[in-house]
Write an enzyme that holds these catalytic residues in place. Structure first.
Site, mmCIF file in Angstrom:
data_model
loop_
_atom_site.group_PDB
_atom_site.id
_atom_site.type_symbol
_atom_site.label_atom_id
_atom_site.label_comp_id
_atom_site.label_asym_id
_atom_site.label_seq_id
_atom_site.Cartn_x
_atom_site.Cartn_y
_atom_site.Cartn_z
ATOM 1 N N LYS A 292 0.872 -1.188 0.165
ATOM 2 C CA LYS A 292 0.024 0.017 -0.108
ATOM 3 C C LYS A 292 0.912 1.312 0.020
ATOM 4 O O LYS A 292 0.726 2.108 -0.885
ATOM 5 C CB LYS A 292 -0.816 -0.068 1.229
ATOM 6 N N ARG B 142 -2.878 3.086 8.835
ATOM 7 C CA ARG B 142 -3.488 1.973 8.074
ATOM 8 C C ARG B 142 -2.209 1.116 7.893
ATOM 9 O O ARG B 142 -1.013 1.207 7.488
ATOM 10 C CB ARG B 142 -3.576 2.256 6.830
ATOM 11 N N GLY C 23 -8.107 -6.670 4.999
ATOM 12 C CA GLY C 23 -8.777 -6.766 5.995
ATOM 13 C C GLY C 23 -8.254 -7.741 7.211
ATOM 14 O O GLY C 23 -8.845 -7.748 8.305
ATOM 15 N N MET D 256 -5.406 -7.117 8.692
ATOM 16 C CA MET D 256 -4.615 -6.558 9.899
ATOM 17 C C MET D 256 -5.361 -5.216 10.245
ATOM 18 O O MET D 256 -6.460 -4.820 9.629
ATOM 19 C CB MET D 256 -3.171 -6.060 9.513
ATOM 20 N N ARG E 228 -3.642 -1.157 -6.078
ATOM 21 C CA ARG E 228 -2.795 -2.401 -5.907
ATOM 22 C C ARG E 228 -3.125 -3.327 -6.886
ATOM 23 O O ARG E 228 -4.341 -3.135 -7.744
ATOM 24 C CB ARG E 228 -3.225 -3.082 -4.940
ATOM 25 N N HIS F 202 -15.735 -8.000 1.686
ATOM 26 C CA HIS F 202 -14.472 -9.012 2.234
ATOM 27 C C HIS F 202 -14.890 -10.564 1.839
ATOM 28 O O HIS F 202 -13.998 -11.205 1.424
ATOM 29 C CB HIS F 202 -14.635 -9.078 3.806
ATOM 30 N N ARG G 168 -2.988 -48.317 -18.605
ATOM 31 C CA ARG G 168 -2.582 -49.384 -17.686
ATOM 32 C C ARG G 168 -3.813 -50.574 -18.282
ATOM 33 O O ARG G 168 -4.654 -50.634 -17.940
ATOM 34 C CB ARG G 168 -3.217 -48.943 -16.381
ATOM 35 N N SER H 22 10.092 -44.433 -18.219
ATOM 36 C CA SER H 22 8.864 -43.492 -17.705
ATOM 37 C C SER H 22 8.936 -43.700 -16.228
ATOM 38 O O SER H 22 8.771 -44.859 -15.801
ATOM 39 C CB SER H 22 7.429 -44.220 -18.116
ATOM 40 N N THR I 56 6.356 -42.619 -10.565
ATOM 41 C CA THR I 56 6.691 -41.796 -9.296
ATOM 42 C C THR I 56 5.619 -42.388 -8.018
ATOM 43 O O THR I 56 5.951 -42.173 -6.853
ATOM 44 C CB THR I 56 6.736 -40.648 -9.374
ATOM 45 N N ASP J 258 4.794 -45.427 -7.582
ATOM 46 C CA ASP J 258 5.575 -46.917 -6.893
ATOM 47 C C ASP J 258 7.062 -46.219 -6.342
ATOM 48 O O ASP J 258 7.327 -46.933 -5.364
ATOM 49 C CB ASP J 258 5.710 -47.786 -7.935
ATOM 50 N N CYS K 187 4.955 -40.740 -15.277
ATOM 51 C CA CYS K 187 3.526 -41.107 -15.610
ATOM 52 C C CYS K 187 2.893 -41.432 -14.058
ATOM 53 O O CYS K 187 1.762 -41.585 -14.154
ATOM 54 C CB CYS K 187 3.340 -42.100 -16.607
ATOM 55 N N TYR L 276 9.089 -35.557 -21.421
ATOM 56 C CA TYR L 276 7.424 -35.174 -21.547
ATOM 57 C C TYR L 276 7.034 -35.564 -19.978
ATOM 58 O O TYR L 276 7.654 -36.137 -19.218
ATOM 59 C CB TYR L 276 6.703 -36.185 -22.235
HETATM 60 C C1 PEP Z 1 3.531 -45.323 -10.842
HETATM 61 O O1 PEP Z 1 3.697 -46.066 -9.966
HETATM 62 O O2 PEP Z 1 3.738 -44.141 -10.663
HETATM 63 C C2 PEP Z 1 2.392 -45.947 -11.839
HETATM 64 C C3 PEP Z 1 2.285 -44.969 -12.673
HETATM 65 O O3 PEP Z 1 1.905 -47.207 -11.875
HETATM 66 P P1 PEP Z 1 0.836 -47.586 -11.303
HETATM 67 O O4 PEP Z 1 0.017 -46.111 -10.500
HETATM 68 O O5 PEP Z 1 -0.172 -48.104 -12.062
HETATM 69 O O6 PEP Z 1 1.437 -48.354 -10.079
HETATM 70 MG MG MG Z 2 3.509 -48.405 -10.546
#
Ligand code: PEP
Ligand code: MG
Length: 937
Positions: A61, A131, A140, A142, A375, A498, A605, A825, A828, A830, A893, A913
């Site tokens: 402000k 202020r 609002g 403070m 602002r 508000h 899958r 790939s 993540t 697992d 993935c 990707y």
């Molecule tokens: C994973 O493990 O990230 C994955 C994509 O496979 P799933 O979730 O099917 O085990």
């Molecule tokens: Mg998996």
């Protein structure tokens, strides 16, 4: 051992009798130099000494008031006490740092000079406001005090000077009330009760009509209230008022609602607030005065039109608190066309200067327009997109800036549920449309009515109910309830109230100003056109149209057809370097993903196809087969189903990569549960016992035998840790015929498409590899089957063979794995599970919640990649893999693939990707562009 204090001999000089703190010369010197530095530090800036880029020091402000002054807009003179002063004050246990107060008084003297008035002079008084104003706007949250400088004498002088005792006492009663609640921390209710009582006696709706003698009596009551409740008098000394007000505003930085707000908005707690001391200008000096709040464009839709609220003969807080019905800003055009045109010009100047839509507060004092604040305006997601795109079209910002101005999460709005038009029509016909208010924050929400913030929070958090928080109007103290609710509904308030501001910021659907609705917090009910709804009843609100319905309405996901979002995403696609794929198992998902901009399928899958009702019996037959011939027969029945599935995917994706993962989950997932079977067998045995010898027993014996066979098979497959057991590649190695069937289905479909002239690019992916030998075995099996199919079909199909990296050992040995894999790939889900050793199926409903609440983990590692652990493995796998195969194609993935923070990380470590669920594809496209642009700058 603790050292004993040395005894000091008693002497005549009492001061010498106390043991002196043992302070070294050096530390005494350091302290003195700190104090000297503090007294030299510039704690106070006049508006014409600051600039817009000094927000860290002067708060948002203050810096903008300074900037507006600098570019020649009419800002009432004032000065700013810095955020550093606030931090020094709080660190010293609520003590001003040395030099601050002297600087503030010097600045006040300059204000007096400029205004030609004196602070505390009854005949010619300067009044100021005090202020808060932090680096980031916290509307609002403070405290603020107005009309400082008034006392029992000055108010009389002001009444005489203005010839308006009503105005003078109205200003004074506001000051005393604010002083009580803000500085002395007294509750607001007793003050409101006094006001209410006077209104009731006069039969008035609002305070503006109370006569001077009432306001004078009210002020005296307020002063008595202060004395009774706090044991001290309202200070008559203006300088003391200013000092106490400044301290209170500093302290409000650590007030509960400010802390809650910062937690929710992700604002750091160590920034501190600045304090702005500004010459008062009054919007309540008659019909040629007023006050208003405008945004330079419509912040709900993004349209290019000035938008906001105006109140004649009123002070700013009347607009923001929503206690008086406001007029739309267009009303000012009719009342004072010249002032309206001037305001429009200033808004245009501000928007050009700040290169963004501004949220402006102004006051008109007896025909003179004053700018009190500007602002960057908070806006809905829809408006954020439109404004960013149109500012770029207008060449005020670059396309890169436009892309960066929209947060990836904001795209979510366009994919968010809205009420289905048919649902709304039916509800209207049923008479369930109860009322219409202001559509201040779009989106649809249904839930049970909760009439206060605590109930809303409790029902939502503890009872897991969807809640609509309903209030006459909201206050900053209500924020916790608003955050917990699905939507917000108020009977009072305008677009800049508000409730509206907070809802927009947090993307909550909200409808405000539903004047037909009476909210009775005592009887815990709402009355709308004679219809009574009780707390706990269900309502639906449409924040896009402002409608309020009784009952629950079903929602639909809108199409991504808005021209502005399409343009923004097109620009984003031009800036991003990573591909964005989707996880899709069926052609209909793939189609949706393509519509939303997916450039391939990053994970299909295949086992999901097995769960369809027409396939499951064959899958179970395959699993329970007692001979190879029986298994082959079951697989032969499954083959055409799988082929059709892949044909559908290939045809939809038209030559884009389709990554097909071979079977992954443990087989017991396809069979009835062990407990269920055991229960069935026992039940059948008991019934048979009762029916012994009777003809009905015959059919039952047959069923019992079947169930027992199934139970036996399930028992033989039982594992203690199935997620670490026979699944993924291990299952493929164990059941090569199943892999062969899947590969055959993929390649038969690919050959057929190729013959039909549809381009295809299959990528076959093996899950859960831990050792490179596993991959080699699978590769041989797969390639021989693929070759066989292509030979039979006399078609050659280009494809890739690759693997998921979802076990730490795979990441650690990625160099070996890359000898056989053409792509990686990261699975993540697992990989997080196996790196943390936390079960992904149980953690999120179990202890993980507690971990997050206690901040043992800063973030849910199943939602955002744990860069320090899992992320290091990923980075290592990328390096090792590309060391073996420089062109190795790598993606992600797991669920993290749609999370903007993870996407930025993936960009940084060089992934090609990301792949996420279809509805997150647009978010990922924007997040990937942000990642590329941010790394560039
Ligand atoms: C994973 O493990 O990230 C994955 C994509 O496979 P799933 O979730 O099917 O085990
Ligand atoms: Mg998996």
């Amino acid at each position: 051992m603790p050292r004993r204090a040395r005894k000091t001999p008693l002497t005549k000089n009492r001061r010498r009798t106390r043991p002196e703190p043992r302070v070294s010369k050096a530390s005494r010197a350091a302290k003195a130099s700190r104090a000297a530095k503090a007294s030299r530090e510039k704690w106070v800036y006049l508006f014409d000494e600051g600039r817009g880029d000094m927000k860290e020091l002067l708060g948002g402000k203050g810096a903008n008031l300074a900037e507006m002054t600098r570019i020649g807009l009419p800002v009432p003179p004032g000065f700013i006490v810095t955020t550093r002063a606030c931090n020094a004050f709080l660190a010293a246990g609520n003590q001003f740092p040395q030099g601050l107060w002297e600087q503030a008084l010097a600045a006040l003297r300059k204000l007096e000079k400029r205004a030609g008035r004196s602070f505390g002079d009854p005949d010619n008084a300067l009044l100021v406001s005090c202020r808060s104003g932090a680096r980031f706007s916290m509307p609002g949250m403070m405290d603020t005090l107005l009309n400082l400088g008034l006392n029992n004498a000055v108010v009389e002088g002001l009444a005489a000077e203005t010839g308006d005792a009503r105005f003078a006492y109205d200003a004074y009663r506001r000051l005393v009330q604010m002083f009580g609640t803000v500085v002395l921390d007294l509750p607001d209710e007793p003050f409101e009760h006094v006001l209410e009582e006077y209104r009731r006696q006069r039969g008035l709706e609002n305070d503006a009509a109370l006569p001077a003698e009432d306001l004078k009596a009210i002020t005296q009551s307020f002063q008595r209230l202060i004395r009774e409740k706090s044991g001290r008098d309202f200070p008559q000394e203006p300088i003391e008022q200013l000092r106490l007000a400044t301290e209170a505003v500093f302290r409000s930085w650590n007030g509960k609602r400010a802390v809650d707000y910062r937690n929710a908005a992700g604002i750091a707690h160590d920034l501190g607030t600045a304090v702005n001391i500004v010459t008062m200008v009054f919007g309540n000096r008659g019909e040629d005065s007023g006050t208003g709040v405008v945004t330079t464009r419509n912040v709900s839709t993004g349209e290019r039109e000035m938008e906001g609220d105006y109140l004649s003969n009123a002070q700013g807080e009347d607009v923001v608190s929503g206690t008086r019905p406001t007029l739309r800003i267009s009303a000012l055009k009719e009342l004072h066309p010249k002032l309206y045109a001037q305001l429009e010009r200033y808004c245009e100047k501000l928007e050009r200067h700040f290169r963004d839509v501004q949220d402006v507060e102004f006051t008109i004092e007896q025909g003179k327009l004053w700018m009190l604040q500007t602002r960057d305006a908070k806006r809905t997601a829809q408006a954020a997109v439109r404004i960013a795109v149109e500012l770029a079209w207008e060449k005020r910002i670059s396309r890169q800036e436009a892309v960066l101005r929209v947060k990836p999460e904001q795209i979510d709005f366009f994919l968010h549920p809205q009420f289905a038009p048919a649902e709304k029509k039916a509800a209207r016909e049923r008479g369930d449309l109860l009322a219409t208010g202001l559509n201040v924050s779009p989106g649809a929400a249904s839930g049970v009515v909760a009439l206060d913030a605590d109930t809303a929070e409790r029902w939502s958090k503890e009872e897991k109910k969807a809640v609509i928080m309903v209030r006459p109007e909201t206050k900053p103290d209500d924020v916790h309830g608003m955050l917990a609710a699905q939507g917000i509904l108020t009977s009072r308030g305008g677009r800049t109230s508000h409730a509206a501001l907070v809802a927009r910021q947090f993307g909550k659907p909200a409808v405000v100003g539903v004047s037909a609705m009476e909210v009775d917090c005592e009887k815990r009910q709402l009355t709308i056109a004679g219809r009574v709804l009780r707390e706990g009843d269900t309502v639906s609100i449409d924040g896009t149209t402002g409608e309020l319905f009784a009952g629950k309405l079903e929602t639909v996901i809108p199409d991504l057809k808005d021209p502005h979002i399409l343009e923004l995403l097109r620009w984003a696609d031009g800036f991003r370097e990573m591909g964005v794929y989707a996880n899709a198992d069926y052609p209909r998902d793939a189609e949706r993903a393509r519509e939303l901009g997916a450039e391939g399928i990053g994970l299909c899958r295949t086992e999901h196809m097995f769960f369809e009702t027409d396939r499951l019996p064959h899958v179970q037959r395959m699993i329970l087969a007692r001979s190879d011939a029986e298994r082959d027969e079951a697989l032969a029945t499954l083959l055409p189903f799988q082929r059709e599935d892949f044909l559908g995917l290939f045809r939809t994706m038209k030559g884009q990569p389709v990554t097909i993962r071979l079977i992954d989950p443990p087989l017991h997932e396809f069979l009835p549960s062990h407990d269920e079977l055991l229960h069935d067998v026992t039940a059948l045995e008991t019934r048979l016992e009762l029916l012994k010898g009777k003809p009905e027993a015959k059919g039952l014996e047959e069923r019992l035998a079947q169930k027992r066979r199934l139970l036996e098979a399930v028992e033989s497959m039982r594992e203690t840790n199935p997620m670490l057991g026979l699944r993924g590649v291990r299952l493929g190695i164990h059941l090569p015929a199943l892999v062969r069937m899947q590969v055959r289905a993929i390649f038969e479909a690919a050959c057929q498409c190729t013959r039909e002239g549809v381009r295809v690019f299959p990528k076959v992916m093996i899950p859960l590899i831990a050792h490179s030998n596993e991959l080699r075995v699978e590769k041989e099996l797969l390639e021989s089957e693929a070759r066989a199919v292509m030979k039979e079909q006399r078609v050659k199909v280009a494809y890739q063979f690759g693997t998921m990296i979802e076990i730490p050992r795979a990441a650690l040995t990625a160099d070996q794995i890359a000898q056989d894999a053409e792509f990686f790939s990261f699975g993540t889900n697992d990989l997080t599970q196996t790196t943390y050793g936390i079960s992904r199926d149980d953690a999120e409903t179990g202890f993980l919640g507690e971990y997050l609440q206690k901040r043992i983990l800063p973030e849910n590692p199943f939602a955002t990649i744990d860069q320090r652990g899992v992320g290091v493995l990923m980075e290592m796998a990328v390096k090792l893999g590309r060391g073996t195969r420089p062109k190795l194609n790598i993606g992600i993935c797991g669920e993290h693939g749609g999370d903007p923070k993870t996407i930025a990380f993936c960009h940084r470590i060089g992934l090609d990707y990301v792949s996420c669920s279809p509805y997150r594809v647009p978010i990922a496209r924007l997040a990937a562009a942000h990642a590329a642009l941010r790394l560039e700058t």
